[in-house]
Design a protein around this motif. Structure first.
Motif, PDB file in Angstrom:
ATOM      1  N   ARG A 168       0.975  -1.471   0.101  1.00 49.14           N
ATOM      2  CA  ARG A 168       0.025   0.046   0.018  1.00 49.14           C
ATOM      3  C   ARG A 168       0.864   1.271  -0.191  1.00 49.14           C
ATOM      4  O   ARG A 168       0.519   2.271  -0.698  1.00 49.14           O
ATOM      5  CB  ARG A 168      -1.147   0.052   1.228  1.00 49.14           C
ATOM      6  N   HIS A 169       1.898   1.326   0.820  1.00 48.44           N
ATOM      7  CA  HIS A 169       2.857   2.529   0.886  1.00 48.44           C
ATOM      8  C   HIS A 169       3.524   2.684  -0.533  1.00 48.44           C
ATOM      9  O   HIS A 169       3.307   3.812  -1.024  1.00 48.44           O
ATOM     10  CB  HIS A 169       3.779   2.272   1.905  1.00 48.44           C
ATOM     11  N   ILE A 170       3.916   1.513  -0.850  1.00 53.77           N
ATOM     12  CA  ILE A 170       4.673   1.892  -2.537  1.00 53.77           C
ATOM     13  C   ILE A 170       3.923   2.037  -3.432  1.00 53.77           C
ATOM     14  O   ILE A 170       3.843   3.022  -4.426  1.00 53.77           O
ATOM     15  CB  ILE A 170       5.693   0.586  -2.643  1.00 53.77           C
ATOM     16  N   GLY A 171       2.482   1.462  -3.441  1.00 54.43           N
ATOM     17  CA  GLY A 171       1.457   1.694  -4.409  1.00 54.43           C
ATOM     18  C   GLY A 171       0.975   3.107  -4.441  1.00 54.43           C
ATOM     19  O   GLY A 171       0.694   3.775  -5.664  1.00 54.43           O
ATOM     20  N   ILE A 212       2.538  17.823  -6.733  1.00 54.60           N
ATOM     21  CA  ILE A 212       3.848  17.909  -6.016  1.00 54.60           C
ATOM     22  C   ILE A 212       3.852  17.886  -4.693  1.00 54.60           C
ATOM     23  O   ILE A 212       4.403  16.916  -3.904  1.00 54.60           O
ATOM     24  CB  ILE A 212       4.568  19.314  -6.374  1.00 54.60           C
ATOM     25  N   ALA A 213       2.626  18.404  -4.090  1.00 61.61           N
ATOM     26  CA  ALA A 213       2.169  18.338  -2.549  1.00 61.61           C
ATOM     27  C   ALA A 213       1.812  16.873  -2.384  1.00 61.61           C
ATOM     28  O   ALA A 213       2.536  16.284  -1.419  1.00 61.61           O
ATOM     29  CB  ALA A 213       1.204  19.228  -2.465  1.00 61.61           C
ATOM     30  N   ASP A 214       1.309  16.194  -3.027  1.00 60.76           N
ATOM     31  CA  ASP A 214       1.054  14.750  -2.934  1.00 60.76           C
ATOM     32  C   ASP A 214       2.089  13.995  -2.980  1.00 60.76           C
ATOM     33  O   ASP A 214       2.435  12.874  -1.899  1.00 60.76           O
ATOM     34  CB  ASP A 214      -0.107  14.256  -3.862  1.00 60.76           C
ATOM     35  N   VAL A 215       3.027  14.104  -3.756  1.00 56.63           N
ATOM     36  CA  VAL A 215       4.546  13.561  -3.846  1.00 56.63           C
ATOM     37  C   VAL A 215       5.150  13.822  -2.426  1.00 56.63           C
ATOM     38  O   VAL A 215       5.819  12.617  -1.901  1.00 56.63           O
ATOM     39  CB  VAL A 215       5.196  13.747  -5.039  1.00 56.63           C
ATOM     40  N   SER A 270       5.957  10.744  -0.233  1.00 53.90           N
ATOM     41  CA  SER A 270       7.498  10.636   0.270  1.00 53.90           C
ATOM     42  C   SER A 270       7.896  10.447   1.377  1.00 53.90           C
ATOM     43  O   SER A 270       8.611   9.638   2.075  1.00 53.90           O
ATOM     44  CB  SER A 270       8.288  11.585  -0.747  1.00 53.90           C
ATOM     45  N   GLU A 271       7.253  11.370   2.263  1.00 56.49           N
ATOM     46  CA  GLU A 271       7.506  11.526   3.933  1.00 56.49           C
ATOM     47  C   GLU A 271       6.929  10.082   4.343  1.00 56.49           C
ATOM     48  O   GLU A 271       7.662   9.465   5.245  1.00 56.49           O
ATOM     49  CB  GLU A 271       6.858  12.471   4.117  1.00 56.49           C
ATOM     50  N   LEU A 272       5.861   9.545   3.873  1.00 54.41           N
ATOM     51  CA  LEU A 272       5.122   8.432   4.347  1.00 54.41           C
ATOM     52  C   LEU A 272       6.427   7.213   3.975  1.00 54.41           C
ATOM     53  O   LEU A 272       6.431   6.286   4.954  1.00 54.41           O
ATOM     54  CB  LEU A 272       3.826   8.161   3.799  1.00 54.41           C
ATOM     55  N   ALA A 273       6.688   7.187   2.975  1.00 57.50           N
ATOM     56  CA  ALA A 273       7.485   6.061   2.458  1.00 57.50           C
ATOM     57  C   ALA A 273       8.837   6.057   3.327  1.00 57.50           C
ATOM     58  O   ALA A 273       9.538   5.199   3.748  1.00 57.50           O
ATOM     59  CB  ALA A 273       7.845   6.327   0.828  1.00 57.50           C
ATOM     60  N   ILE A 274       9.517   7.244   3.536  1.00 61.15           N
ATOM     61  CA  ILE A 274      10.641   7.216   4.170  1.00 61.15           C
ATOM     62  C   ILE A 274      10.637   6.721   5.564  1.00 61.15           C
ATOM     63  O   ILE A 274      11.380   6.199   5.990  1.00 61.15           O
ATOM     64  CB  ILE A 274      11.022   8.813   4.167  1.00 61.15           C
ATOM     65  N   GLU A 275       9.274   7.467   6.183  1.00 60.73           N
ATOM     66  CA  GLU A 275       9.171   6.742   7.620  1.00 60.73           C
ATOM     67  C   GLU A 275       8.825   5.328   7.524  1.00 60.73           C
ATOM     68  O   GLU A 275       9.476   4.401   8.406  1.00 60.73           O
ATOM     69  CB  GLU A 275       7.888   7.609   8.019  1.00 60.73           C
ATOM     70  N   HIS A 276       7.990   4.771   6.716  1.00 61.96           N
ATOM     71  CA  HIS A 276       7.489   3.594   6.874  1.00 61.96           C
ATOM     72  C   HIS A 276       8.688   2.549   6.376  1.00 61.96           C
ATOM     73  O   HIS A 276       9.040   1.401   7.262  1.00 61.96           O
ATOM     74  CB  HIS A 276       6.510   3.240   5.866  1.00 61.96           C
ATOM     75  N   PHE A 277       9.651   2.768   5.543  1.00 62.12           N
ATOM     76  CA  PHE A 277      10.788   1.879   4.989  1.00 62.12           C
ATOM     77  C   PHE A 277      11.898   2.199   5.729  1.00 62.12           C
ATOM     78  O   PHE A 277      13.029   1.621   5.557  1.00 62.12           O
ATOM     79  CB  PHE A 277      10.820   1.774   3.609  1.00 62.12           C
ATOM     80  N   GLU A 278      12.002   3.374   6.802  1.00 56.58           N
ATOM     81  CA  GLU A 278      13.194   3.603   7.369  1.00 56.58           C
ATOM     82  C   GLU A 278      14.321   4.062   6.542  1.00 56.58           C
ATOM     83  O   GLU A 278      15.278   3.461   6.748  1.00 56.58           O
ATOM     84  CB  GLU A 278      13.635   2.585   8.379  1.00 56.58           C
ATOM     85  N   LEU A 279      13.848   4.812   5.394  1.00 53.50           N
ATOM     86  CA  LEU A 279      14.816   5.444   4.575  1.00 53.50           C
ATOM     87  C   LEU A 279      15.987   6.371   5.149  1.00 53.50           C
ATOM     88  O   LEU A 279      15.359   6.958   5.966  1.00 53.50           O
ATOM     89  CB  LEU A 279      14.182   5.712   3.379  1.00 53.50           C
ATOM     90  N   ASP A 280      17.083   6.373   4.614  1.00 53.21           N
ATOM     91  CA  ASP A 280      17.900   7.374   4.940  1.00 53.21           C
ATOM     92  C   ASP A 280      17.797   8.985   4.486  1.00 53.21           C
ATOM     93  O   ASP A 280      18.171   9.250   3.711  1.00 53.21           O
ATOM     94  CB  ASP A 280      19.330   6.938   4.548  1.00 53.21           C
ATOM     95  N   GLU A 315       1.796   6.205  -7.395  1.00 54.06           N
ATOM     96  CA  GLU A 315       0.401   6.539  -7.896  1.00 54.06           C
ATOM     97  C   GLU A 315       0.773   8.038  -7.823  1.00 54.06           C
ATOM     98  O   GLU A 315       0.332   8.649  -8.969  1.00 54.06           O
ATOM     99  CB  GLU A 315      -0.895   5.940  -7.037  1.00 54.06           C
ATOM    100  N   GLU A 316       1.018   8.654  -6.920  1.00 53.84           N
ATOM    101  CA  GLU A 316       1.333  10.004  -6.810  1.00 53.84           C
ATOM    102  C   GLU A 316       2.313  10.499  -7.733  1.00 53.84           C
ATOM    103  O   GLU A 316       2.129  11.606  -8.406  1.00 53.84           O
ATOM    104  CB  GLU A 316       1.558  10.504  -5.246  1.00 53.84           C
ATOM    105  N   LEU A 317       3.381   9.724  -7.699  1.00 55.52           N
ATOM    106  CA  LEU A 317       4.443   9.867  -8.771  1.00 55.52           C
ATOM    107  C   LEU A 317       4.024  10.046 -10.389  1.00 55.52           C
ATOM    108  O   LEU A 317       4.326  11.090 -10.920  1.00 55.52           O
ATOM    109  CB  LEU A 317       5.617   8.843  -8.676  1.00 55.52           C
ATOM    110  N   ASN A 318       3.042   9.064 -10.471  1.00 55.98           N
ATOM    111  CA  ASN A 318       2.625   8.930 -12.038  1.00 55.98           C
ATOM    112  C   ASN A 318       1.687   9.949 -12.211  1.00 55.98           C
ATOM    113  O   ASN A 318       1.744  11.004 -13.236  1.00 55.98           O
ATOM    114  CB  ASN A 318       1.695   7.726 -11.999  1.00 55.98           C
ATOM    115  N   GLU A 319       0.840  10.474 -11.141  1.00 57.67           N
ATOM    116  CA  GLU A 319       0.070  11.678 -11.445  1.00 57.67           C
ATOM    117  C   GLU A 319       0.658  13.095 -11.591  1.00 57.67           C
ATOM    118  O   GLU A 319       0.215  13.848 -12.357  1.00 57.67           O
ATOM    119  CB  GLU A 319      -1.016  11.809 -10.157  1.00 57.67           C
ATOM    120  N   ALA A 320       1.787  13.191 -10.893  1.00 62.47           N
ATOM    121  CA  ALA A 320       2.877  14.402 -11.042  1.00 62.47           C
ATOM    122  C   ALA A 320       3.302  14.354 -12.311  1.00 62.47           C
ATOM    123  O   ALA A 320       3.480  15.257 -12.967  1.00 62.47           O
ATOM    124  CB  ALA A 320       3.772  14.297  -9.962  1.00 62.47           C
ATOM    125  N   GLY A 321       3.675  13.250 -12.781  1.00 56.56           N
ATOM    126  CA  GLY A 321       4.225  12.994 -14.146  1.00 56.56           C
ATOM    127  C   GLY A 321       3.125  13.367 -15.267  1.00 56.56           C
ATOM    128  O   GLY A 321       3.408  13.896 -16.334  1.00 56.56           O
TER     129      GLY A 321
END
Length: 163
Positions: free
Chosen positions: A94-97, A137-140, A144-154, A101-107
């Motif tokens: 769900r997080h990646i999806g 861009i706001a949605d991305v 992004s913040e949700l993905a960074i937090e969920h996947f513990e990205l650097d 989705e938001e990346l594609n909409e921004a594109g």
């Protein structure tokens, strides 16, 4: 196959010996990789089994073109390829999806700005392309913040790369 017939066969198909050796070695690596992957697979229709079948069927004719000395050629090391394992955790998906989705909409919004102009309006809704792009861009950023937090990205590494 005698040396004259071997040379004639190579000329007819337009291949030099170096190329044939590279193909032969590649087939050996493919066969070994496919054997490794197929080791635990019982399904004869799997990609690994298909690759193994193709490699085994092609090695013989190429060996015939290379001649009897092909067996003395050094054997390439076994491939250490690992099969890709797709995500299976529903929360991760769900997080990646949503992020995707938001990346594609921004594109899509950026493409519309490029094609129609950033200060033009969407024909049906009348919304400015600029506003649509800002929204996406706001949605991305949010996803992004949700993905960074969920996947513990650097986050520090991401900021440094963005700078």
């Amino acid at each position: 196959m005698n040396d004259d017939r071997l040379a004639a066969s190579r000329r007819v198909i337009g291949l030099d010996e170096g190329f044939l050796h590279r193909v032969w070695k590649t087939l050996q690596r493919l066969r070994r990789s496919a054997q490794d992957l197929a080791g635990g697979l019982a399904d004869p229709g799997s990609e690994a089994m298909s690759a193994l079948y193709c490699a085994e069927r092609l090695e013989g004719p190429i060996e015939a073109l290379l001649g009897p000395d092909v067996a003395q050629a050094p054997t390439p090391p076994p491939c250490k390829a690992k099969a890709w394992v797709p995500m299976s955790n529903p929360t991760d998906i769900r997080h990646i999806g949503k992020f995707q989705e938001e990346l594609n909409e921004a594109g899509t919004a950026a493409s519309r700005c490029l094609i129609q102009g950033i200060d033009e309006r969407e024909p049906e809704t009348g919304k400015l392309n600029r506003e649509w792009l800002e929204d996406e861009i706001a949605d991305v950023r949010a996803t992004s913040e949700l993905a960074i937090e969920h996947f513990e990205l650097d986050e520090k590494r991401i900021r440094e790369r963005a700078a």
